[in-house]
Design an enzyme around this catalytic site. Sequence first.
Site, PDB file in Angstrom:
ATOM      1  CD  GLU A 150      53.094  70.858  -8.436  1.00 14.98           C
ATOM      2  OE1 GLU A 150      52.818  71.936  -8.989  1.00 14.98           O
ATOM      3  OE2 GLU A 150      53.755  69.962  -8.992  1.00 14.98           O
ATOM      4  N   GLY A 151      53.458  74.861  -5.718  1.00 15.45           N
ATOM      5  CA  GLY A 151      53.049  75.988  -4.891  1.00 15.45           C
ATOM      6  C   GLY A 151      54.031  77.145  -4.837  1.00 15.45           C
ATOM      7  CE  LYS A 163      57.179  72.069 -10.897  1.00 15.60           C
ATOM      8  NZ  LYS A 163      56.183  71.987  -9.802  1.00 15.60           N
ATOM      9  CE  LYS A 187      60.558  74.343 -13.411  1.00 13.09           C
ATOM     10  NZ  LYS A 187      59.289  74.404 -14.147  1.00 13.09           N
ATOM     11  CD  GLU A 209      53.658  74.004 -12.403  1.00  9.87           C
ATOM     12  OE1 GLU A 209      53.915  72.920 -11.858  1.00  9.87           O
ATOM     13  OE2 GLU A 209      53.265  74.995 -11.765  1.00  9.87           O
ATOM     14  NE  ARG A 253      47.569  77.739 -13.753  1.00  9.98           N
ATOM     15  CZ  ARG A 253      47.962  77.998 -12.490  1.00  9.98           C
ATOM     16  NH1 ARG A 253      47.099  78.317 -11.562  1.00  9.98           N
ATOM     17  NH2 ARG A 253      49.237  77.940 -12.164  1.00  9.98           N
ATOM     18  NE  ARG A 277      50.283  82.239 -12.473  1.00 13.78           N
ATOM     19  CZ  ARG A 277      50.977  81.160 -12.102  1.00 13.78           C
ATOM     20  NH1 ARG A 277      51.264  80.971 -10.839  1.00 13.78           N
ATOM     21  NH2 ARG A 277      51.377  80.283 -13.002  1.00 13.78           N
ATOM     22  CG  ASN A 328      49.834  73.649 -11.974  1.00 13.85           C
ATOM     23  OD1 ASN A 328      50.728  73.530 -11.159  1.00 13.85           O
ATOM     24  ND2 ASN A 328      49.830  74.597 -12.900  1.00 13.85           N
ATOM     25  CB  SER A 353      44.881  78.557  -7.319  1.00 15.24           C
ATOM     26  OG  SER A 353      46.169  79.006  -7.591  1.00 15.24           O
TER      27      SER A 353
END
Length: 493
Positions: free
Chosen positions: A385-386, A323, A381, A152, A133, A469, A154, A159
Amino acid sequence: MSTILNAATYPPTLTEEETANLAVALRDWSLSHGLIIRAPADTNAADEASVHVPLTLHPSPFPKNLFDQALGLQTVFNELYAKVADDSEFLTKITTELADVDDFMSDLWKLYLEVDEITGGVPAQALTLGLFRSDYLLHTTSTAEPSIRQVELNTISASFGGLSSRAADCHRFLRKSGLYGTAAGSEFLKDETMPVNPSARGLAKGLGVAHNAYGVKDFIVLFVVQPRERNAFDQRWLEYYLLEDFGVLSVRASLEDIAEFGELDSITKELKYKGRHVAVVYYRAGYTPADYTSPATWGARKKMELSKAIKCPSLATHFAGAKKVQQVLIDELVLAKFVPNADVRDQLKNTFVDILPLDDSELGKKARELIETCPEKYVLKPQREGGGNNVYREKIPGYLKALNDETLWRGYILMELIEPPQDVRNAIIRAGKVTEGNVISELGVFGCVLWDSKTHEIKQNFEAGWLLRTKFADSEEGGVAAGFGSIDSVLLI
Ligand code: ADP
Ligand code: MG
């Protein structure tokens, strides 16, 4: 940009009663259609208790040309990251730089090397599946046309593809029901401007295609999940479509479960879980150090990596999503190695903002200066992740100084902040409560790619729907489950 992004024209104003009706309709539609998330653990709720997913009341405006651009780029990004994953020399160089400064990356890399040693560089399974994604924010400046800029990409556990399809359906339902009213701005809400989102079936298709490629009908897809995953229903939708569209069964298991019940046949390299053969391993866990609760969980990952099952993703592909890789790809010469076509390269570069390393290189020195002179333009960063791991703006210098040991800085990247439009309004409904405010939306585009890591042949490559989102403009992070953000759908303008 069209004036509709401006709060004066959209969303349409609703009376208190209209808002209340809309909220009830949205909640009930969500509960009836599995647009849900498990209740937070701190409410002492039973596993059976679920709530509607935090959702925007209206779809948020997104320029159609930029939406099309993002979707169109996905197969290019898919191919790029497949190539990066196949270049072990490139990844080795990057990971050795991170090895002494980031324990998790270093542990993952050790496992990669161990597996490479055992297999003599010839993995039991040449095919790899990526369900990626790529995330974007709109970037606006006073001088230039708005553009999309990549946040970024993924490569593991991307998800919300399951729920995102439903969110678009929910907004479409609310419109058809007439619940958005007739006030000024409601004329933008149309069947044509509110696209159907195929992400749930699209990602299931990725898994189905990989399963077909493995070629044994009765084998299962193993979903590697976190225990008491709140976002389980997002994953369930992929399981249901996988069964419906491909006749393939899936089984869910945690890394602990796999440590206990997973078996690797030392001769055939077939993977079994509780006695059932596995064709595809799909990771929705394993991306954060917290998932590795014991040495046995590392053993579980190793067992799967050594097996003949197709991994989504392989360890190398997991790494490609670091990253640090994104930062290194900013360099024209590096990118050219993977994307020889200059036009295609320009298309990708048009979505990049500057990202700098914090090492001893010239760029690293520049980054140190920038942190001193204009930290307000940057986000720092780590290789995680997450959500919830980044350090923003003026907090950066103090944060880095507190690390004491300057060698640890190498584990971070410094990224220019993208500047999304500030005057978009929407309301977010969370646990039945409606809150209005200025919002920022992040578009994610899903992509599926199946390739042969030995011959580098791409077997399948397609774009697989999208995710919007939305968070309030005053919140730095956008995590939906974490309580910062919400799911949304696009209103194309
Ligand atoms: P994670 O792996 O935790 O999802 P991200 O790189 O996606 O990390 O960053 C988390 C969030 O921080 C993003 O969803 C976005 O809201 C914000 N963010 C990240 N990078 C930028 C940036 N360059 N400009 C503006 N916001 C950013
Ligand atoms: Mg992110």
